[in-house]
Design a protein around this motif. Structure first.
Motif, PDB file in Angstrom:
ATOM      1  N   VAL A 145       0.842  -1.197   0.000  1.00 42.53           N
ATOM      2  CA  VAL A 145       0.000   0.000   0.000  1.00 42.53           C
ATOM      3  C   VAL A 145       0.883   1.255   0.000  1.00 42.53           C
ATOM      4  O   VAL A 145       1.662   1.473   0.940  1.00 42.53           O
ATOM      5  CB  VAL A 145      -0.925   0.051   1.230  1.00 42.53           C
ATOM      6  N   SER A 194      -1.781  -3.480  -9.928  1.00 40.66           N
ATOM      7  CA  SER A 194      -2.637  -2.542  -9.200  1.00 40.66           C
ATOM      8  C   SER A 194      -3.993  -3.173  -8.923  1.00 40.66           C
ATOM      9  O   SER A 194      -4.585  -3.813  -9.788  1.00 40.66           O
ATOM     10  CB  SER A 194      -2.814  -1.271 -10.039  1.00 40.66           C
ATOM     11  N   LEU A 195      -4.491  -2.977  -7.678  1.00 38.71           N
ATOM     12  CA  LEU A 195      -5.771  -3.577  -7.306  1.00 38.71           C
ATOM     13  C   LEU A 195      -6.793  -2.563  -6.807  1.00 38.71           C
ATOM     14  O   LEU A 195      -7.983  -2.869  -6.794  1.00 38.71           O
ATOM     15  CB  LEU A 195      -5.557  -4.661  -6.241  1.00 38.71           C
ATOM     16  N   GLY A 196      -6.353  -1.401  -6.357  1.00 45.14           N
ATOM     17  CA  GLY A 196      -7.364  -0.464  -5.870  1.00 45.14           C
ATOM     18  C   GLY A 196      -6.776   0.816  -5.310  1.00 45.14           C
ATOM     19  O   GLY A 196      -5.556   0.979  -5.203  1.00 45.14           O
ATOM     20  N   SER A 197      -7.682   1.734  -4.971  1.00 48.24           N
ATOM     21  CA  SER A 197      -7.261   3.004  -4.390  1.00 48.24           C
ATOM     22  C   SER A 197      -8.387   3.551  -3.520  1.00 48.24           C
ATOM     23  O   SER A 197      -9.552   3.163  -3.669  1.00 48.24           O
ATOM     24  CB  SER A 197      -6.901   4.015  -5.482  1.00 48.24           C
ATOM     25  N   ALA A 198      -8.032   4.432  -2.615  1.00 49.28           N
ATOM     26  CA  ALA A 198      -9.024   5.076  -1.750  1.00 49.28           C
ATOM     27  C   ALA A 198      -8.466   6.415  -1.298  1.00 49.28           C
ATOM     28  O   ALA A 198      -7.255   6.653  -1.361  1.00 49.28           O
ATOM     29  CB  ALA A 198      -9.344   4.191  -0.543  1.00 49.28           C
ATOM     30  N   GLN A 199      -9.368   7.244  -0.835  1.00 50.57           N
ATOM     31  CA  GLN A 199      -8.974   8.577  -0.375  1.00 50.57           C
ATOM     32  C   GLN A 199      -9.837   8.943   0.825  1.00 50.57           C
ATOM     33  O   GLN A 199     -11.030   8.653   0.854  1.00 50.57           O
ATOM     34  CB  GLN A 199      -9.186   9.578  -1.523  1.00 50.57           C
TER      35      GLN A 199
ATOM     36  N   ALA B  43      -6.122  15.459   1.626  1.00 48.74           N
ATOM     37  CA  ALA B  43      -6.721  14.156   1.928  1.00 48.74           C
ATOM     38  C   ALA B  43      -5.619  13.120   1.974  1.00 48.74           C
ATOM     39  O   ALA B  43      -4.582  13.263   1.302  1.00 48.74           O
ATOM     40  CB  ALA B  43      -7.737  13.795   0.846  1.00 48.74           C
ATOM     41  N   GLY B  44      -5.809  12.064   2.764  1.00 49.05           N
ATOM     42  CA  GLY B  44      -4.891  10.935   2.735  1.00 49.05           C
ATOM     43  C   GLY B  44      -5.251  10.035   1.559  1.00 49.05           C
ATOM     44  O   GLY B  44      -6.432   9.894   1.222  1.00 49.05           O
ATOM     45  N   THR B  45      -4.248   9.461   0.932  1.00 56.05           N
ATOM     46  CA  THR B  45      -4.508   8.599  -0.230  1.00 56.05           C
ATOM     47  C   THR B  45      -3.860   7.230  -0.043  1.00 56.05           C
ATOM     48  O   THR B  45      -2.789   7.113   0.570  1.00 56.05           O
ATOM     49  CB  THR B  45      -3.960   9.224  -1.526  1.00 56.05           C
ATOM     50  N   LEU B  46      -4.506   6.222  -0.564  1.00 60.36           N
ATOM     51  CA  LEU B  46      -3.971   4.855  -0.537  1.00 60.36           C
ATOM     52  C   LEU B  46      -4.054   4.276  -1.950  1.00 60.36           C
ATOM     53  O   LEU B  46      -5.096   4.375  -2.595  1.00 60.36           O
ATOM     54  CB  LEU B  46      -4.783   3.964   0.413  1.00 60.36           C
ATOM     55  N   LEU B  47      -2.950   3.707  -2.402  1.00 60.62           N
ATOM     56  CA  LEU B  47      -2.924   2.949  -3.663  1.00 60.62           C
ATOM     57  C   LEU B  47      -2.419   1.564  -3.309  1.00 60.62           C
ATOM     58  O   LEU B  47      -1.332   1.445  -2.748  1.00 60.62           O
ATOM     59  CB  LEU B  47      -1.965   3.591  -4.676  1.00 60.62           C
ATOM     60  N   TRP B  48      -3.186   0.519  -3.619  1.00 59.54           N
ATOM     61  CA  TRP B  48      -2.726  -0.803  -3.210  1.00 59.54           C
ATOM     62  C   TRP B  48      -2.721  -1.793  -4.365  1.00 59.54           C
ATOM     63  O   TRP B  48      -3.414  -1.609  -5.362  1.00 59.54           O
ATOM     64  CB  TRP B  48      -3.532  -1.341  -2.042  1.00 59.54           C
ATOM     65  N   GLY B  49      -1.912  -2.826  -4.160  1.00 57.46           N
ATOM     66  CA  GLY B  49      -1.801  -3.850  -5.178  1.00 57.46           C
ATOM     67  C   GLY B  49      -0.881  -4.963  -4.727  1.00 57.46           C
ATOM     68  O   GLY B  49      -0.520  -5.064  -3.553  1.00 57.46           O
ATOM     69  N   GLN B  50      -0.504  -5.761  -5.710  1.00 58.91           N
ATOM     70  CA  GLN B  50       0.285  -6.949  -5.424  1.00 58.91           C
ATOM     71  C   GLN B  50       1.683  -6.793  -6.023  1.00 58.91           C
ATOM     72  O   GLN B  50       1.815  -6.663  -7.243  1.00 58.91           O
ATOM     73  CB  GLN B  50      -0.427  -8.150  -6.060  1.00 58.91           C
TER      74      GLN B  50
END
Lengths: 233, 65
Positions: A145, A194-199, B43-50
């Motif tokens: 992440v 890439s699998l996703g994102s959020a804010q 804002a806080g941001t998150l980018l996730w993956g493998q």
């Protein structure tokens, strides 16, 4: 370091070992509390122990907030100065937080991890070494992440600040970048999916002008020396 | 672990002071709040993956992960 832009070379990241840079970190904005709730929701439900590796932790902006919510956070940074400062800050002595000094590409850690987080640090890793290593360190279903911020800057910061930073920065190779662009590049090269994102919601945080100016010296390219101005460094 | 090298360049003290003065002037001129504080909105941001290890990766270090 493998194939990576010049602006991210060790020549430039090494200044994060400077005490003066680390001291200025305290004037950087903190992540919204909501962000840590979102992070815990990304943990695979059956992952045990509920452990996170925080890669490039600096003084622990992510790790110190996350430790009380989990079984263990291993916070890794190559800067001993950053970790010394992190230990002294609120939450830095939490029993579920373990500080580790060393390069994320090779330092001994204690897998498996449910998440590997990187708070505004990913650009400094040797990507082609670090990402395959992360793949091996994660538990099944575990995620990498990238943690960051999206700033809604007033016009004067966009128009007047950037030219000043460009003029005075010691990082003469600097070019604008984003975590999303780095990850897209890694995905194209087979190191990431890439699998996703959020804010989070947007928050407001206020600080005196003097502290804001000081925070500039926590940036790459703006170190005033190993010890800083107080000691003439 | 052994101490790591410090190859990075630092700001010349005079240039650092010049930059600080310029930044202070810009902020003072633009911040309009009565208390003189700068307001940051973010804002806080998150980018996730493998993360993946490509087949035949030549950069694999000799680690016991």
């Amino acid at each position: 370091m493998s194939n990576q832009p010049k602006q991210f070379r060790f020549k430039y990241s090494s200044i994060f070992q400077d005490e003066s840079v680390v001291r200025a970190y305290r004037y950087r904005p903190r992540y919204p509390a909501e962000l840590f709730e979102l992070l815990t929701k990304l943990m695979p439900p059956t992952c045990s122990p509920r452990a996170v590796l925080d890669a490039g932790c600096g003084t622990g902006f992510v790790a110190r907030s996350l430790a009380p919510l989990l079984e263990r956070v291993d916070a890794v940074d190559f800067s001993a100065a950053a970790i010394r400062e992190g230990r002294r800050l609120p939450g830095g002595d939490h029993p579920q937080l373990r500080w580790i000094v060393g390069p994320i590409e090779s330092v001994a850690v204690d897998p498996p991890y449910c998440l590997i987080t990187a708070g505004a640090s990913m650009h400094w890793f040797d990507w082609e070494v670090a990402f395959p290593r992360f793949a091996r360190l994660l538990a099944p279903g575990g995620l990498f992440v990238a943690v960051g911020m999206r700033h809604d800057r007033p016009g004067w910061m966009r128009e007047e600040l950037e030219p000043v930073l460009a003029r005075y920065s010691m990082n003469r190779d600097f070019a604008p970048y984003s975590a999303g662009a780095i990850l897209a590049d890694l995905e194209e090269r087979g190191f990431y999916r890439s699998l996703g994102s959020a804010q989070t919601d947007t928050i407001e945080w206020r600080q005196p002008i003097g502290e804001w100016v000081e925070s500039i010296h926590a940036r790459n390219g703006f170190s005033r020396g190993p010890d800083g101005p107080e000691t003439g460094g | 672990m052994p101490a790591m090298a410090f190859p990075g360049d630092r700001m010349d003290p005079k240039l650092a002071a010049e930059a600080d003065a310029l930044l202070t002037e810009i902020a003072t001129r633009n911040v309009s709040s009565p208390d003189g504080l700068i307001t940051h909105r973010y804002a806080g941001t998150l980018l996730w993956g493998q993360p993946l290890e490509p087949a035949g990766n030549k950069n694999r270090p000799k680690l016991c992960d």
